[in-house]
Write a protein that holds these residues in place. Sequence first.
Motif, PDB file in Angstrom:
ATOM      1  N   PRO A 722       0.813  -1.231   0.000  1.00 47.10           N
ATOM      2  CA  PRO A 722       0.000   0.000   0.000  1.00 47.10           C
ATOM      3  C   PRO A 722       0.840   1.273   0.000  1.00 47.10           C
ATOM      4  N   LEU A 723       1.955   1.279   0.767  1.00 46.70           N
ATOM      5  CA  LEU A 723       2.817   2.460   0.770  1.00 46.70           C
ATOM      6  C   LEU A 723       3.454   2.664  -0.602  1.00 46.70           C
ATOM      7  N   VAL A 724       3.993   1.591  -1.174  1.00 55.61           N
ATOM      8  CA  VAL A 724       4.647   1.694  -2.485  1.00 55.61           C
ATOM      9  C   VAL A 724       3.659   2.143  -3.546  1.00 55.61           C
ATOM     10  N   SER A 725       2.417   1.657  -3.460  1.00 60.50           N
ATOM     11  CA  SER A 725       1.417   2.006  -4.475  1.00 60.50           C
ATOM     12  C   SER A 725       1.104   3.497  -4.502  1.00 60.50           C
ATOM     13  N   LEU A 726       1.384   4.202  -3.404  1.00 56.53           N
ATOM     14  CA  LEU A 726       1.087   5.637  -3.325  1.00 56.53           C
ATOM     15  C   LEU A 726       2.208   6.501  -3.874  1.00 56.53           C
ATOM     16  N   GLN A 727       3.368   5.916  -4.146  1.00 52.60           N
ATOM     17  CA  GLN A 727       4.497   6.719  -4.633  1.00 52.60           C
ATOM     18  C   GLN A 727       4.257   7.184  -6.070  1.00 52.60           C
ATOM     19  N   LYS A 728       4.654   8.383  -6.375  1.00 46.12           N
ATOM     20  CA  LYS A 728       4.548   8.919  -7.731  1.00 46.12           C
ATOM     21  C   LYS A 728       5.708   8.404  -8.574  1.00 46.12           C
ATOM     22  N   ALA A 729       5.550   8.489  -9.870  1.00 47.75           N
ATOM     23  CA  ALA A 729       6.595   8.008 -10.782  1.00 47.75           C
ATOM     24  C   ALA A 729       7.908   8.750 -10.568  1.00 47.75           C
ATOM     25  N   SER A 730       7.823  10.010 -10.158  1.00 41.06           N
ATOM     26  CA  SER A 730       9.033  10.810  -9.940  1.00 41.06           C
ATOM     27  C   SER A 730       9.805  10.376  -8.700  1.00 41.06           C
ATOM     28  N   GLY A 731       9.124   9.667  -7.781  1.00 44.15           N
ATOM     29  CA  GLY A 731       9.781   9.205  -6.566  1.00 44.15           C
ATOM     30  C   GLY A 731       9.219   9.800  -5.287  1.00 44.15           C
ATOM     31  N   CYS A 732       8.347  10.807  -5.380  1.00 41.37           N
ATOM     32  CA  CYS A 732       7.829  11.455  -4.172  1.00 41.37           C
ATOM     33  C   CYS A 732       6.487  10.862  -3.751  1.00 41.37           C
ATOM     34  N   TRP A 733       6.054  11.207  -2.533  1.00 43.51           N
ATOM     35  CA  TRP A 733       4.714  10.879  -2.034  1.00 43.51           C
ATOM     36  C   TRP A 733       3.959  12.185  -1.792  1.00 43.51           C
ATOM     37  N   GLU A 734       2.641  12.110  -1.774  1.00 45.73           N
ATOM     38  CA  GLU A 734       1.818  13.262  -1.431  1.00 45.73           C
ATOM     39  C   GLU A 734       1.300  13.117  -0.008  1.00 45.73           C
ATOM     40  N   LEU A 735       1.138  14.234   0.658  1.00 51.51           N
ATOM     41  CA  LEU A 735       0.638  14.242   2.030  1.00 51.51           C
ATOM     42  C   LEU A 735      -0.888  14.167   1.986  1.00 51.51           C
ATOM     43  N   ASP A 736      -1.439  12.986   2.236  1.00 55.51           N
ATOM     44  CA  ASP A 736      -2.892  12.833   2.183  1.00 55.51           C
ATOM     45  C   ASP A 736      -3.336  11.756   3.174  1.00 55.51           C
ATOM     46  N   ALA A 737      -4.643  11.520   3.203  1.00 61.95           N
ATOM     47  CA  ALA A 737      -5.218  10.578   4.174  1.00 61.95           C
ATOM     48  C   ALA A 737      -4.764   9.149   3.918  1.00 61.95           C
ATOM     49  N   ALA A 738      -4.571   8.790   2.637  1.00 62.51           N
ATOM     50  CA  ALA A 738      -4.156   7.419   2.318  1.00 62.51           C
ATOM     51  C   ALA A 738      -2.774   7.113   2.885  1.00 62.51           C
ATOM     52  N   LEU A 739      -1.840   8.074   2.753  1.00 65.24           N
ATOM     53  CA  LEU A 739      -0.503   7.880   3.312  1.00 65.24           C
ATOM     54  C   LEU A 739      -0.579   7.825   4.841  1.00 65.24           C
ATOM     55  N   ALA A 740      -1.378   8.688   5.437  1.00 63.07           N
ATOM     56  CA  ALA A 740      -1.515   8.699   6.895  1.00 63.07           C
ATOM     57  C   ALA A 740      -2.037   7.361   7.398  1.00 63.07           C
ATOM     58  N   ALA A 741      -2.958   6.752   6.654  1.00 62.57           N
ATOM     59  CA  ALA A 741      -3.527   5.462   7.066  1.00 62.57           C
ATOM     60  C   ALA A 741      -2.466   4.369   7.098  1.00 62.57           C
ATOM     61  N   VAL A 742      -1.514   4.434   6.178  1.00 65.42           N
ATOM     62  CA  VAL A 742      -0.425   3.452   6.177  1.00 65.42           C
ATOM     63  C   VAL A 742       0.362   3.547   7.477  1.00 65.42           C
ATOM     64  N   PHE A 743       0.572   4.774   7.963  1.00 60.52           N
ATOM     65  CA  PHE A 743       1.333   4.976   9.200  1.00 60.52           C
ATOM     66  C   PHE A 743       0.480   4.783  10.450  1.00 60.52           C
ATOM     67  N   GLY A 744      -0.816   4.533  10.274  1.00 60.63           N
ATOM     68  CA  GLY A 744      -1.709   4.424  11.433  1.00 60.63           C
ATOM     69  C   GLY A 744      -2.016   5.766  12.052  1.00 60.63           C
TER      70      GLY A 744
END
Length: 824
Positions: A722-744
């Motif tokens: 799930p974390l890897v699936s959120l990464q952009k092609a450029s290599g960065c992540w966006e700060l959003d609810a989906a990423l927060a859910a991965v971290f609990g």
Amino acid sequence: MVNCGLLTGLNEPVPLKSISVEVRVQDHVASVSSTLQYVNEEQRPLEALFVFPLPADAAVCHFSAKIGEQEIVAELQDKETAKDQYDDAVSSGQQAFLLEESAESPDVFRLSVGCLSPGQNAAVTIIYITELAVQADQSLRFCLPAVLNPRYTPAGSDAGIVSEISSVCGAVPYSLTLSVHVSSPKPISKLESNCTLDPLVFLCSDHTQATVNLSPGHMFDRDVELFLYYQDTHQPSAVVEAGVATAPSGSLMRNPVVMITLYPEFPEEVMSSMATQGEFVFVMDRSGSMDGMMHRGKEAQHRIESAKDTLLLLLKSLPMGCYFNIYGFGSEFESFFPKSVEYSQDTMDQALKRVMEMRADMCGTEILQPLTHIYSQPCIPEHPRQLFIFTDGEVGNTKEVLDLVKSHAHSHRCFSFGIGEGASTALITGLAREGSGHAQFITGRERMQPKAMESLRFALQPAVSNISVDWTLPEGVTAETVSPPIDVLFQGQRTLIYAQLKGKSLGGSEGSVTVKYNLNSQPVSNQLHFCIKPTEETGLVVHRLAARTIIRSLEQKERSSAESKSLRSSIVELSVQAGVSSVHTAFIGINKDTKQTVKGPLQRRRVPTYDYFEDLKCARFLPPRAKRRMPKFQLGALLRMPKFQLGALLRMPKFQFGDVLHGTGQLLAGCSSAVELTSLRYTSLGCGSIRTQEHDEERSDSRKLSSQKQTAPEPPQDMLLPLVSLQKASGCWELDAALAAVFGKTEDELTNQKPAQVDGSMWATILALIWLYSWRKEQQVEWQFVAQKAAAWIASEKVGDLSQCVCVGNVLLGCQVTKDSLGI
């Protein structure tokens, strides 16, 4: 599948009772002796056929049979001559044994046990030698194949003996005993297995010899894998073996032969800059067998689901600016894009959407068509083509596929993956060998993702060019390399070289071999010094492995040469001299003391080999269009039917079969057991259904079980993908609810702690790296390129000192990593 000559029902006795295997490992080579115990429990003479797998690179060098106290040692002869002798012997009542290699795939052998008298026992012994493959953790892998999955045969082709393979569901009716003896100049660290072993026993104080046994009671229902660990396993080595004094002068068997083991070491400055260009083509098997499970454990994934997760990881790991495409194949094939496209956020998103929709719904396993199409596409300048092929390896035209790959070896590298037990070793290893790449096998509880990422690491290594092998030997001694030219070298991977030494004064003097090559336009060399004095008591292992190497090269040349007759003669001559099997020779043994007249035809028995996924393969009898149109639950019901029931269903009139496929009358939807499905034979589908009260009760029970399964709690999800699936092609992540859910966490928790000097994407990317290095350190091989892309993106943003961000991130996620360890 074609069960030629099978004259009995499913409940009749099987003549194979047990298999006993002795393995002797000498450094990197294994000698394997398998003894098969047969007994004829019937009232008339019997002929038994046992079709079984061996490692693709195995050299079969001995075949014998023991009837009572009498032992018959087979001779290696021209195959046609051996077959004639076998038929003549069996028809005249003599006991005969024939061992032959498949014409389509060198990892399939057929053993014919002819004219066993009623009540008679026979012990058949087969000996072969094989090189042990080096794994990513530097262990040596030995595999004793148990599963021989039926090989898919393309329409219009003749699969020869491969089509005679038969399998059974459930446990095989015979057991396995296995003993292993290991000897090596290097100390043995440990020995592991996917099966239960007795404790390892060391035979000497320096730990260079050891024995181990498979624990009693093992049923031979899966491949047996052994992983052997030596100390200093990466050290180059050489073995010189004396020839046979009675062999013809100048022949391979007469002269000494040397086997060189090298591990190329690339300069550090080259390895620190992996390639950022390339055309990556992923070819995924979507045949019906890919709907099988990876293993039989409770947490097993379907093969196709594991493959989809692997494609996700690969797509996220590709470097910006490269090109890629994805193919799916079965009886037909399709590609995601008409031609390879440049890797970007848009193309990656398009590909991932289609990956999530992939199903194992393309029937057969015809890999030749997609490969032909891929090779017809022009290569992209400055972007070397890297082919990744994932398959469970069940094809019947293996040699035709390998010849095609070899003919295009100059334009690409091929990385192959054998999924599940029973994948053809000849196909998987052959694809990598002919395509100058690397082969991987995923068996038991192994995960596909780490193996795929290891191969991606190889693919991103710079290509080696202008490879040459130079020998420095005493005066009067020459070396003739008999192994094929080296086409590929990878950092730290083993390279084997076989050479025939000629000359009179070999003595105890020294020689050396040097492998030279160009890497990123700079010359590199690796050298090994060795003693020319032959090693004692090697049992001609090196000579036979060298002979097998030459035979395989000649067989491939024969298939594409007009001089096939002379090449065939050379193959037979070397095969007989070395005592090593080939496609044109067979082992034949005849007991001429038995001359009882056989009255009536011999009963022929097909000895089953285990196939856990046989019920899935029954689906091959269904028309492709029918399978695609059937709802999933209906197709699943059909797949669970025994063969004879499925056969009855397929013999129905067309309109009735159509009703089944479309589910009219709710017949198939209501069938919850094999009993109900069988009742379809007696039902006129056009006039409604006939069900008994017993059937209704079975369906009710089944629905209760289904309801219980639906409400059962699911195991906790691994958050890496799930974390890897959120990464952009450029290599960065966006700060959003989906990423927060991965971290609990909640999105507000992440936002409120963001340091002022960075934006949301920078903060999200730093947090993702902290989480990976803290909570998934043991899986780093899977996310290494994801992390590299993230670190490169952070560097390109030129934010300045990020130490405070890392400190705050550590507190937020409960971690303790340093900025330097993140590579930023």
